[in-house]
Motif scaffolding. Sequence first.
Motif, PDB file in Angstrom:
ATOM      1  N   SER A  20      20.969 -64.999  45.538  1.00 26.20           N
ATOM      2  CA  SER A  20      19.922 -65.085  44.195  1.00 26.20           C
ATOM      3  C   SER A  20      19.945 -63.760  43.410  1.00 26.20           C
ATOM      4  O   SER A  20      19.970 -62.827  44.011  1.00 26.20           O
ATOM      5  CB  SER A  20      18.513 -65.698  44.443  1.00 26.20           C
ATOM      6  OG  SER A  20      18.485 -66.923  45.286  1.00 26.20           O
ATOM      7  N   VAL A  21      20.142 -63.938  42.210  1.00 30.16           N
ATOM      8  CA  VAL A  21      20.264 -62.853  41.292  1.00 30.16           C
ATOM      9  C   VAL A  21      18.813 -62.817  40.089  1.00 30.16           C
ATOM     10  O   VAL A  21      18.831 -64.050  39.517  1.00 30.16           O
ATOM     11  CB  VAL A  21      21.475 -62.644  40.405  1.00 30.16           C
ATOM     12  CG1 VAL A  21      21.596 -61.200  39.961  1.00 30.16           C
ATOM     13  CG2 VAL A  21      22.635 -62.672  41.454  1.00 30.16           C
ATOM     14  N   VAL A  22      18.209 -61.806  40.195  1.00 29.47           N
ATOM     15  CA  VAL A  22      16.999 -61.876  39.492  1.00 29.47           C
ATOM     16  C   VAL A  22      17.019 -60.763  38.497  1.00 29.47           C
ATOM     17  O   VAL A  22      17.176 -59.520  38.925  1.00 29.47           O
ATOM     18  CB  VAL A  22      15.744 -61.752  40.298  1.00 29.47           C
ATOM     19  CG1 VAL A  22      14.357 -61.924  39.431  1.00 29.47           C
ATOM     20  CG2 VAL A  22      15.583 -62.668  41.357  1.00 29.47           C
ATOM     21  N   THR A  23      16.727 -61.060  37.184  1.00 26.61           N
ATOM     22  CA  THR A  23      17.046 -59.889  36.194  1.00 26.61           C
ATOM     23  C   THR A  23      15.412 -59.334  36.231  1.00 26.61           C
ATOM     24  O   THR A  23      14.384 -59.999  36.409  1.00 26.61           O
ATOM     25  CB  THR A  23      17.099 -60.612  34.782  1.00 26.61           C
ATOM     26  OG1 THR A  23      18.306 -61.502  34.622  1.00 26.61           O
ATOM     27  CG2 THR A  23      16.840 -59.516  33.593  1.00 26.61           C
ATOM     28  N   TYR A  24      15.799 -58.207  36.260  1.00 28.48           N
ATOM     29  CA  TYR A  24      14.510 -57.210  36.701  1.00 28.48           C
ATOM     30  C   TYR A  24      14.843 -55.841  36.338  1.00 28.48           C
ATOM     31  O   TYR A  24      15.825 -55.199  36.428  1.00 28.48           O
ATOM     32  CB  TYR A  24      13.993 -57.194  38.090  1.00 28.48           C
ATOM     33  CG  TYR A  24      12.899 -56.673  38.742  1.00 28.48           C
ATOM     34  CD1 TYR A  24      11.419 -57.142  38.166  1.00 28.48           C
ATOM     35  CD2 TYR A  24      12.818 -55.591  39.308  1.00 28.48           C
ATOM     36  CE1 TYR A  24      10.233 -56.829  38.676  1.00 28.48           C
ATOM     37  CE2 TYR A  24      11.618 -54.958  39.860  1.00 28.48           C
ATOM     38  CZ  TYR A  24      10.390 -55.489  39.483  1.00 28.48           C
ATOM     39  OH  TYR A  24       9.038 -54.927  39.869  1.00 28.48           O
ATOM     40  N   ASP A  25      13.574 -54.950  35.716  1.00 27.35           N
ATOM     41  CA  ASP A  25      13.977 -53.564  35.300  1.00 27.35           C
ATOM     42  C   ASP A  25      13.496 -52.992  36.537  1.00 27.35           C
ATOM     43  O   ASP A  25      12.508 -52.352  36.705  1.00 27.35           O
ATOM     44  CB  ASP A  25      12.683 -53.488  34.331  1.00 27.35           C
ATOM     45  CG  ASP A  25      13.103 -52.050  33.609  1.00 27.35           C
ATOM     46  OD1 ASP A  25      13.743 -51.396  34.099  1.00 27.35           O
ATOM     47  OD2 ASP A  25      12.208 -51.662  32.830  1.00 27.35           O
ATOM     48  N   THR A  26      14.707 -52.181  37.105  1.00 27.61           N
ATOM     49  CA  THR A  26      14.743 -51.328  38.420  1.00 27.61           C
ATOM     50  C   THR A  26      14.288 -50.083  37.940  1.00 27.61           C
ATOM     51  O   THR A  26      14.492 -49.329  38.967  1.00 27.61           O
ATOM     52  CB  THR A  26      15.672 -51.758  39.073  1.00 27.61           C
ATOM     53  OG1 THR A  26      16.999 -51.468  38.332  1.00 27.61           O
ATOM     54  CG2 THR A  26      15.815 -53.310  39.678  1.00 27.61           C
ATOM     55  N   ARG A  27      14.024 -49.735  36.776  1.00 28.49           N
ATOM     56  CA  ARG A  27      14.049 -48.352  36.184  1.00 28.49           C
ATOM     57  C   ARG A  27      12.624 -48.058  35.957  1.00 28.49           C
ATOM     58  O   ARG A  27      12.226 -47.059  35.488  1.00 28.49           O
ATOM     59  CB  ARG A  27      14.781 -47.778  35.287  1.00 28.49           C
ATOM     60  CG  ARG A  27      16.366 -47.748  35.652  1.00 28.49           C
ATOM     61  CD  ARG A  27      16.755 -46.594  36.576  1.00 28.49           C
ATOM     62  NE  ARG A  27      18.023 -46.377  36.762  1.00 28.49           N
ATOM     63  CZ  ARG A  27      18.656 -45.464  37.390  1.00 28.49           C
ATOM     64  NH1 ARG A  27      17.684 -44.564  37.955  1.00 28.49           N
ATOM     65  NH2 ARG A  27      19.841 -45.226  37.837  1.00 28.49           N
TER      66      ARG A  27
END
Length: 286
Positions: free
Chosen positions: A67-74
């Motif tokens: 599963s790939v989740v768009t997320y602001d990892t910064r």
Amino acid sequence: MRFDYFETFLKNGKDALAKGPVAFIFAEDNVEIDSTVRHHLKLGFKSVVLFGPKTIELSDDLEQQISVVTYDTRAPQMLTQAINRLIEAAPNTWMYYCYNAEYLMFPFCETRSIGDMLTFHTEERRSAMLTYVVDLYAGDADATPNCVSLEDAYMDKTGYYALARWDGKEHKDRQLDFFGGLRWRFEERMPWARRRIDRIAIFKSQKGLELRESHTFNIEEYNTYACQWHHNLTAAIGSFRTAKALKSNAGSTFEIDTFRWHNSVKFEWQSQQLLDLGLMEPGQWF
């Protein structure tokens, strides 16, 4: 499967959280995303969830497996906010988290799966596992400007130490702060809060459990390296993250010609090397 929003994943991606152990990978950039995902799939995680911006690149075959989740990892506190929501969404589940270009190793992982290990760890009445983040770096910094190379990876064989954890009033029972690697050798470039190399990266979720910014939990027993009766398993995470950061930071990139020194050794990608160096503990594991 891709999810454009974290909330959508929590609502519609529950199958990925239905059975552990589950691996959560937070991609801060596009460096070694495929190899990170493949490594953890090979270890036997029942599910792998990749968090990152829309610009992350992933091979087509892996798109079908995770599963790939768009997320602001910064974003500030992005890790604790995500992990704590996942704990709430899937209680009583073994979970693991890391960043891209990080690779979990545990005793005898070449022949035992992560499920085998956690079954044993559960029988030991443990709900969390200490992991040491072992800094990896490319041997030839000129050939690899970001100092990330799986084929030419090096690590420090010495320079690791631990201090009793102090909470301002007393020393914490069975808790230590661990230091070493690049964060120790280049400590003048590291904020104090980021110099530790210990991380409770493997844990069993439960109601009320919360991850803190210090990579520890609000339930103190989760932060211990072993039970009161005998030594327990620990694991290690081979990580290019510090080397990558030091070489990409404008304040240090031109001042560091190489990370290699007289105590550098080739990283063998074998658990026995880390066991021999004392960077993880087999406990009663056999």
